[in-house]
Design a protein around this motif. Structure first.
Motif, PDB file in Angstrom:
ATOM      1  N   PHE A  99       2.219   9.926 -19.966  1.00 28.76           N
ATOM      2  CA  PHE A  99       2.379  10.672 -21.218  1.00 28.76           C
ATOM      3  C   PHE A  99       2.686   9.720 -22.384  1.00 28.76           C
ATOM      4  O   PHE A  99       2.040   9.770 -23.430  1.00 28.76           O
ATOM      5  N   PHE A 100       3.678   8.828 -22.173  1.00 29.06           N
ATOM      6  CA  PHE A 100       4.085   7.938 -23.271  1.00 29.06           C
ATOM      7  C   PHE A 100       3.026   6.879 -23.567  1.00 29.06           C
ATOM      8  O   PHE A 100       2.825   6.504 -24.715  1.00 29.06           O
ATOM      9  N   TYR A 101       2.315   6.426 -22.528  1.00 25.11           N
ATOM     10  CA  TYR A 101       1.235   5.454 -22.741  1.00 25.11           C
ATOM     11  C   TYR A 101       0.113   6.114 -23.564  1.00 25.11           C
ATOM     12  O   TYR A 101      -0.393   5.539 -24.521  1.00 25.11           O
ATOM     13  N   GLY A 102      -0.248   7.340 -23.181  1.00 23.53           N
ATOM     14  CA  GLY A 102      -1.306   8.079 -23.881  1.00 23.53           C
ATOM     15  C   GLY A 102      -0.945   8.316 -25.331  1.00 23.53           C
ATOM     16  O   GLY A 102      -1.768   8.142 -26.235  1.00 23.53           O
ATOM     17  N   ARG A 103       0.328   8.657 -25.572  1.00 20.70           N
ATOM     18  CA  ARG A 103       0.779   8.923 -26.946  1.00 20.70           C
ATOM     19  C   ARG A 103       0.758   7.638 -27.781  1.00 20.70           C
ATOM     20  O   ARG A 103       0.328   7.645 -28.934  1.00 20.70           O
ATOM     21  N   LYS A 104       1.177   6.539 -27.151  1.00 25.76           N
ATOM     22  CA  LYS A 104       1.195   5.248 -27.860  1.00 25.76           C
ATOM     23  C   LYS A 104      -0.231   4.840 -28.241  1.00 25.76           C
ATOM     24  O   LYS A 104      -0.485   4.431 -29.373  1.00 25.76           O
ATOM     25  N   LYS A 105      -1.156   4.987 -27.295  1.00 23.70           N
ATOM     26  CA  LYS A 105      -2.549   4.606 -27.542  1.00 23.70           C
ATOM     27  C   LYS A 105      -3.166   5.472 -28.634  1.00 23.70           C
ATOM     28  O   LYS A 105      -3.932   5.001 -29.468  1.00 23.70           O
ATOM     29  N   ALA A 106      -2.844   6.780 -28.598  1.00 26.51           N
ATOM     30  CA  ALA A 106      -3.385   7.703 -29.611  1.00 26.51           C
ATOM     31  C   ALA A 106      -2.907   7.293 -30.996  1.00 26.51           C
ATOM     32  O   ALA A 106      -3.660   7.334 -31.968  1.00 26.51           O
ATOM     33  N   THR A 143     -11.267  11.546 -31.367  1.00 21.95           N
ATOM     34  CA  THR A 143     -12.634  12.052 -31.228  1.00 21.95           C
ATOM     35  C   THR A 143     -12.667  13.352 -30.430  1.00 21.95           C
ATOM     36  O   THR A 143     -11.693  13.713 -29.780  1.00 21.95           O
ATOM     37  N   TYR A 144     -13.835  14.012 -30.479  1.00 24.46           N
ATOM     38  CA  TYR A 144     -14.024  15.230 -29.683  1.00 24.46           C
ATOM     39  C   TYR A 144     -13.931  14.884 -28.197  1.00 24.46           C
ATOM     40  O   TYR A 144     -13.440  15.663 -27.388  1.00 24.46           O
ATOM     41  N   ALA A 145     -14.419  13.676 -27.841  1.00 26.02           N
ATOM     42  CA  ALA A 145     -14.373  13.233 -26.444  1.00 26.02           C
ATOM     43  C   ALA A 145     -12.929  13.122 -25.969  1.00 26.02           C
ATOM     44  O   ALA A 145     -12.602  13.548 -24.851  1.00 26.02           O
ATOM     45  N   ASP A 146     -12.056  12.569 -26.827  1.00 22.51           N
ATOM     46  CA  ASP A 146     -10.629  12.462 -26.468  1.00 22.51           C
ATOM     47  C   ASP A 146     -10.068  13.844 -26.162  1.00 22.51           C
ATOM     48  O   ASP A 146      -9.369  14.045 -25.168  1.00 22.51           O
ATOM     49  N   LYS A 147     -10.392  14.786 -27.048  1.00 18.66           N
ATOM     50  CA  LYS A 147      -9.874  16.150 -26.897  1.00 18.66           C
ATOM     51  C   LYS A 147     -10.361  16.775 -25.589  1.00 18.66           C
ATOM     52  O   LYS A 147      -9.581  17.367 -24.840  1.00 18.66           O
ATOM     53  N   LEU A 148     -11.659  16.611 -25.305  1.00 16.23           N
ATOM     54  CA  LEU A 148     -12.226  17.188 -24.073  1.00 16.23           C
ATOM     55  C   LEU A 148     -11.581  16.585 -22.829  1.00 16.23           C
ATOM     56  O   LEU A 148     -11.251  17.308 -21.882  1.00 16.23           O
ATOM     57  N   ILE A 149     -11.405  15.258 -22.842  1.00 12.28           N
ATOM     58  CA  ILE A 149     -10.816  14.587 -21.676  1.00 12.28           C
ATOM     59  C   ILE A 149      -9.371  15.047 -21.468  1.00 12.28           C
ATOM     60  O   ILE A 149      -8.976  15.389 -20.350  1.00 12.28           O
ATOM     61  N   ILE A 150      -8.597  15.083 -22.547  1.00 10.53           N
ATOM     62  CA  ILE A 150      -7.188  15.507 -22.425  1.00 10.53           C
ATOM     63  C   ILE A 150      -7.106  16.913 -21.844  1.00 10.53           C
ATOM     64  O   ILE A 150      -6.368  17.176 -20.897  1.00 10.53           O
ATOM     65  N   THR A 201      -9.342  18.583 -20.137  1.00  9.07           N
ATOM     66  CA  THR A 201      -9.838  18.644 -18.759  1.00  9.07           C
ATOM     67  C   THR A 201      -8.700  18.326 -17.788  1.00  9.07           C
ATOM     68  O   THR A 201      -8.505  19.019 -16.774  1.00  9.07           O
ATOM     69  N   TRP A 202      -7.908  17.285 -18.114  1.00 14.72           N
ATOM     70  CA  TRP A 202      -6.815  16.881 -17.214  1.00 14.72           C
ATOM     71  C   TRP A 202      -5.612  17.813 -17.320  1.00 14.72           C
ATOM     72  O   TRP A 202      -4.881  17.966 -16.348  1.00 14.72           O
ATOM     73  N   VAL A 203      -5.430  18.434 -18.478  1.00 16.06           N
ATOM     74  CA  VAL A 203      -4.379  19.458 -18.583  1.00 16.06           C
ATOM     75  C   VAL A 203      -4.755  20.634 -17.677  1.00 16.06           C
ATOM     76  O   VAL A 203      -3.924  21.149 -16.917  1.00 16.06           O
ATOM     77  N   ALA A 204      -6.035  21.039 -17.712  1.00 17.14           N
ATOM     78  CA  ALA A 204      -6.515  22.145 -16.863  1.00 17.14           C
ATOM     79  C   ALA A 204      -6.352  21.785 -15.391  1.00 17.14           C
ATOM     80  O   ALA A 204      -5.921  22.615 -14.575  1.00 17.14           O
ATOM     81  N   PHE A 205      -6.671  20.531 -15.039  1.00 18.12           N
ATOM     82  CA  PHE A 205      -6.493  20.058 -13.660  1.00 18.12           C
ATOM     83  C   PHE A 205      -5.028  20.196 -13.248  1.00 18.12           C
ATOM     84  O   PHE A 205      -4.718  20.702 -12.160  1.00 18.12           O
ATOM     85  N   THR A 206      -4.113  19.761 -14.130  1.00 17.62           N
ATOM     86  CA  THR A 206      -2.680  19.804 -13.814  1.00 17.62           C
ATOM     87  C   THR A 206      -2.200  21.246 -13.631  1.00 17.62           C
ATOM     88  O   THR A 206      -1.435  21.536 -12.700  1.00 17.62           O
ATOM     89  N   VAL A 207      -2.673  22.138 -14.499  1.00 17.83           N
ATOM     90  CA  VAL A 207      -2.273  23.553 -14.392  1.00 17.83           C
ATOM     91  C   VAL A 207      -2.721  24.113 -13.040  1.00 17.83           C
ATOM     92  O   VAL A 207      -1.941  24.748 -12.314  1.00 17.83           O
ATOM     93  N   CYS A 208      -3.980  23.856 -12.668  1.00 15.95           N
ATOM     94  CA  CYS A 208      -4.508  24.347 -11.378  1.00 15.95           C
ATOM     95  C   CYS A 208      -3.711  23.757 -10.216  1.00 15.95           C
ATOM     96  O   CYS A 208      -3.373  24.459  -9.259  1.00 15.95           O
ATOM     97  N   LEU A 209      -3.401  22.465 -10.325  1.00 17.78           N
ATOM     98  CA  LEU A 209      -2.665  21.774  -9.262  1.00 17.78           C
ATOM     99  C   LEU A 209      -1.276  22.393  -9.070  1.00 17.78           C
ATOM    100  O   LEU A 209      -0.856  22.672  -7.931  1.00 17.78           O
ATOM    101  N   VAL A 210      -0.578  22.605 -10.181  1.00 17.02           N
ATOM    102  CA  VAL A 210       0.783  23.166 -10.118  1.00 17.02           C
ATOM    103  C   VAL A 210       0.745  24.561  -9.485  1.00 17.02           C
ATOM    104  O   VAL A 210       1.560  24.892  -8.628  1.00 17.02           O
ATOM    105  N   ILE A 211      -0.244  25.385  -9.891  1.00 15.50           N
ATOM    106  CA  ILE A 211      -0.349  26.741  -9.330  1.00 15.50           C
ATOM    107  C   ILE A 211      -0.616  26.670  -7.833  1.00 15.50           C
ATOM    108  O   ILE A 211       0.021  27.385  -7.041  1.00 15.50           O
ATOM    109  N   LEU A 212      -1.533  25.788  -7.422  1.00 16.17           N
ATOM    110  CA  LEU A 212      -1.862  25.642  -5.992  1.00 16.17           C
ATOM    111  C   LEU A 212      -0.645  25.209  -5.180  1.00 16.17           C
ATOM    112  O   LEU A 212      -0.342  25.787  -4.138  1.00 16.17           O
ATOM    113  N   ILE A 213       0.060  24.186  -5.694  1.00 11.95           N
ATOM    114  CA  ILE A 213       1.203  23.632  -4.942  1.00 11.95           C
ATOM    115  C   ILE A 213       2.330  24.655  -4.827  1.00 11.95           C
ATOM    116  O   ILE A 213       2.839  24.920  -3.739  1.00 11.95           O
ATOM    117  N   PHE A 214       2.694  25.264  -5.965  1.00 19.01           N
ATOM    118  CA  PHE A 214       3.857  26.147  -5.953  1.00 19.01           C
ATOM    119  C   PHE A 214       3.559  27.551  -5.427  1.00 19.01           C
ATOM    120  O   PHE A 214       4.480  28.326  -5.195  1.00 19.01           O
TER     121      PHE A 214
END
Lengths: 96, 187
Positions: free
Chosen positions: B75-82, B89-96, B98-111
């Motif tokens: 999180f802090f590395y990503g914020r520093k780089k940004a 860019t739009y690509a940055d937004k899409l990538i971020i 995509t991984w937020v969606a991955f994390t949400v799905c992961l948390v729901i699956l695990i818990f």
């Protein structure tokens, strides 16, 4: 210049076209970034950004990064349409 | 560059193409996240497997606590780089997202606690999808292939007993995250 009378005069300038080309390609860009890429002076860049903003082509957002003031720019829908029309008009000159 | 009027169509095109070229995104920053999470996952899957099979430790999943500092670093590395990049860019937004969606799905699956037997395979499926999409966005074939390989390993893991899904997942992450991550860094 008459040859280019159909081209948007606001975009048909080196610096303003460069600014719009950058903003077409990014979601938002800071003033310092645009200044670096266009190699323009801060004063001149500021004036041209204001012109584009007044035409509704770009949106200028002023905020703070820590204690430093931060100016960010992004293109508007009007700006995107104007840029696309400019490129289309340009094509007419290249392939009449 | 100044405010002079453009004198030829070639000049207009040169300005447009030059600015597009200059705003090309440097994708090397994404290598850091793939390498970081690659090692965290390999250590997690391998440690979980070893603790579960070769020790009497009652909570082998506790090894995954290493993901907490990794998440903070990410999180802090990503914020520093940004902040350093001064453009977004739009690509940055899409990538971020995509991984937020991955994390949400992961948390729901695990818990949810419902997918215990197939959790590792499901994690690989989701990680494969996010990696594949990231590869497409930054147009980097090793990442597209790496993401696809995670789906293959997920299918293999689905056919194996739970215990053996851990070494498969660790190997999958080496192929899907670490190899492409180091390739991005090298390039």
């Amino acid at each position: 210049m008459d040859n280019f009378k159909n081209l948007d005069p606001l975009l048909h300038s080196q610096l303003r076209l460069a600014i719009m080309s950058i903003l077409m390609n990014v979601d938002s860009a800071e003033f310092v970034y645009i200044k670096e890429k266009t190699e323009a002076t801060a004063g001149n860049l500021s004036v041209q950004l204001d012109k584009l903003s007044q035409a509704g082509y770009i949106k200028i957002t002023k905020s703070f990064k820590g204690k430093k003031p931060l100016t960010s720019c992004s293109i508007t829908k009007v700006g995107i349409s104007a840029f696309e029309k400019y490129v289309d008009d340009l094509k007419q000159y290249i392939n009449p | 560059m100044n405010t002079e009027q453009i004198t030829s169509t070639e000049e207009s095109l040169a300005i447009i193409t030059d600015m597009i070229r200059q705003t090309k995104r440097n994708v090397s920053g994404s290598a850091f996240h793939f390498i970081l999470w690659g090692w965290v996952s390999v250590i997690g899957f391998t440690g979980h497997f070893l603790l579960m099979n070769y020790t009497d430790f009652a909570h082998p999943y506790a090894i995954w606590a290493i993901a907490i500092p990794a998440w903070l670093i990410s999180f802090f590395y990503g914020r520093k780089k940004a902040r350093e990049s001064r453009m977004y860019t739009y690509a940055d937004k899409l990538i971020i997202w995509t991984w937020v969606a991955f994390t949400v799905c992961l948390v729901i699956l695990i818990f949810s606690g419902l997918f215990f037997q197939h959790l590792n395979a499901l994690v690989l499926l989701l990680a494969g999808m996010a990696t594949f999409i990231t590869g497409l966005i930054i147009r980097y074939n090793p990442l597209i292939i790496g993401g696809s390989s995670l789906w293959v390993f997920a299918a293999i893991a689905l056919s194996l007993p739970y215990m053996y899904t851990f070494p498969v997942a660790a190997f999958a992450i080496i192929c899907g995250y670490l190899i492409p991550g180091y390739m991005i860094r090298k390039n």
